[in-house]
Motif scaffolding. Structure first.
Motif, PDB file in Angstrom:
ATOM      1  N   ALA A  48       0.782  -1.242   0.014  1.00  0.00           N
ATOM      2  CA  ALA A  48      -0.013   0.016  -0.013  1.00  0.00           C
ATOM      3  C   ALA A  48       0.759   1.326  -0.048  1.00  0.00           C
ATOM      4  O   ALA A  48       0.397   2.265   0.040  1.00  0.00           O
ATOM      5  N   HIS A  49       2.253   1.186   0.102  1.00  0.00           N
ATOM      6  CA  HIS A  49       3.086   2.193  -0.092  1.00  0.00           C
ATOM      7  C   HIS A  49       2.862   3.325   0.963  1.00  0.00           C
ATOM      8  O   HIS A  49       3.028   4.394   1.007  1.00  0.00           O
ATOM      9  N   ILE A  50       2.878   2.386   2.366  1.00  0.00           N
ATOM     10  CA  ILE A  50       2.716   3.283   3.441  1.00  0.00           C
ATOM     11  C   ILE A  50       4.120   3.842   3.589  1.00  0.00           C
ATOM     12  O   ILE A  50       5.232   3.189   3.752  1.00  0.00           O
ATOM     13  N   THR A  51       4.331   5.243   3.876  1.00  0.00           N
ATOM     14  CA  THR A  51       5.593   5.848   4.010  1.00  0.00           C
ATOM     15  C   THR A  51       5.531   6.325   5.364  1.00  0.00           C
ATOM     16  O   THR A  51       4.551   6.332   6.061  1.00  0.00           O
ATOM     17  N   TRP A  52       6.481   7.028   5.975  1.00  0.00           N
ATOM     18  CA  TRP A  52       6.553   7.491   7.111  1.00  0.00           C
ATOM     19  C   TRP A  52       5.578   8.808   7.395  1.00  0.00           C
ATOM     20  O   TRP A  52       5.106   9.001   8.495  1.00  0.00           O
ATOM     21  N   SER A  53       5.373   9.490   6.306  1.00  0.00           N
ATOM     22  CA  SER A  53       4.478  10.569   6.430  1.00  0.00           C
ATOM     23  C   SER A  53       2.911   9.991   6.423  1.00  0.00           C
ATOM     24  O   SER A  53       2.122  10.552   7.129  1.00  0.00           O
ATOM     25  N   THR A  54       2.671   8.731   6.196  1.00  0.00           N
ATOM     26  CA  THR A  54       1.330   8.141   6.396  1.00  0.00           C
ATOM     27  C   THR A  54       1.475   6.927   7.639  1.00  0.00           C
ATOM     28  O   THR A  54       0.078   6.648   7.641  1.00  0.00           O
ATOM     29  N   LEU A  55       2.287   6.681   7.872  1.00  0.00           N
ATOM     30  CA  LEU A  55       2.404   5.481   8.921  1.00  0.00           C
ATOM     31  C   LEU A  55       1.521   5.818  10.324  1.00  0.00           C
ATOM     32  O   LEU A  55       0.830   5.104  10.838  1.00  0.00           O
ATOM     33  N   TRP A  56       1.313   7.022  10.511  1.00  0.00           N
ATOM     34  CA  TRP A  56       0.633   7.565  11.618  1.00  0.00           C
ATOM     35  C   TRP A  56      -0.982   7.134  11.620  1.00  0.00           C
ATOM     36  O   TRP A  56      -1.655   6.879  12.596  1.00  0.00           O
ATOM     37  N   ILE A  57      -1.299   7.018  10.576  1.00  0.00           N
ATOM     38  CA  ILE A  57      -2.755   6.689  10.131  1.00  0.00           C
ATOM     39  C   ILE A  57      -3.198   5.268  10.949  1.00  0.00           C
ATOM     40  O   ILE A  57      -4.383   5.202  11.638  1.00  0.00           O
TER      41      ILE A  57
END
Length: 186
Positions: free
Chosen positions: A134-143
């Motif tokens: 899902a291409h989870i990056t550090w900027s979206t890991l919080w979700i």
């Protein structure tokens, strides 16, 4: 060989040999449907997983119905659904017929205790693979972290998390993503 028979047989095999429920089936379904038979693309598979998780009911049945429908509409959905459900039905029927004979058997109880940690691993592995796909990056890991904490620590009902995530995804797709794409083109 008929696509209907092949899809039934594939999902029957998946239903017969997967311990740990629907989430443990994800890597096996992906290997059969995406990699081996190439019935759907990887991106479509990820989308179908998200939809199947959001729908009420058994995940394994939901994902099999969505894949079958994507392949061959209603007849395809029936073949994959029956293929997935039939092994569990037959096994439960068989166990129910003879359960009273071995319900207090220490060997059977020990076997079930040994299976539990393996099931946890079978569920954890596809979770990490889905996160990677899902291409989870550090900027979206919080979700996902915030969602898990809301459910675990604060006792928020997962239904509210699903509704909120769906609403946020819709709003993102309608208002933010078009402006990001437009900005990237310039």
């Amino acid at each position: 060989m008929s696509i209907y028979w092949n899809s039934f047989r594939t999902f029957f095999k998946i239903g017969m040999f997967t311990l740990g429920g629907g989430y443990a089936m994800i890597p096996i379904i992906e290997a059969e449907v995406v990699d081996k038979n190439k019935w759907i693309e990887k991106e479509e598979f990820l989308d179908l997983i998200a939809i199947a998780q959001s729908c009420p009911g058994v995940f394994a049945i939901n994902i099999s119905i969505f894949i079958g429908y994507k392949m061959r509409k209603t007849p395809g959905a029936l073949c994959t659904c029956i293929g997935t459900a039939l092994p569990s039905f037959l096994i439960i029927l068989f166990v129910a017929m003879f359960f009273h004979q071995f319900q207090d058997n220490t060997v059977v109880a020990a076997a079930f205790r040994g299976i539990r940690p393996a099931v946890v691993a079978l569920i954890a592995a596809p979770t990490f693979n889905l996160a990677k796909s899902a291409h989870i990056t550090w900027s979206t890991l919080w979700i996902p972290v915030v969602c898990a904490l809301l459910i675990w620590a604060l006792g928020v009902n997962p239904i509210y998390i699903i509704i909120g995530a769906g609403l946020c995804g819709y709003l993102y797709g309608q208002f933010i993503k078009p402006t990001e794409e437009q900005h990237n083109e310039n």
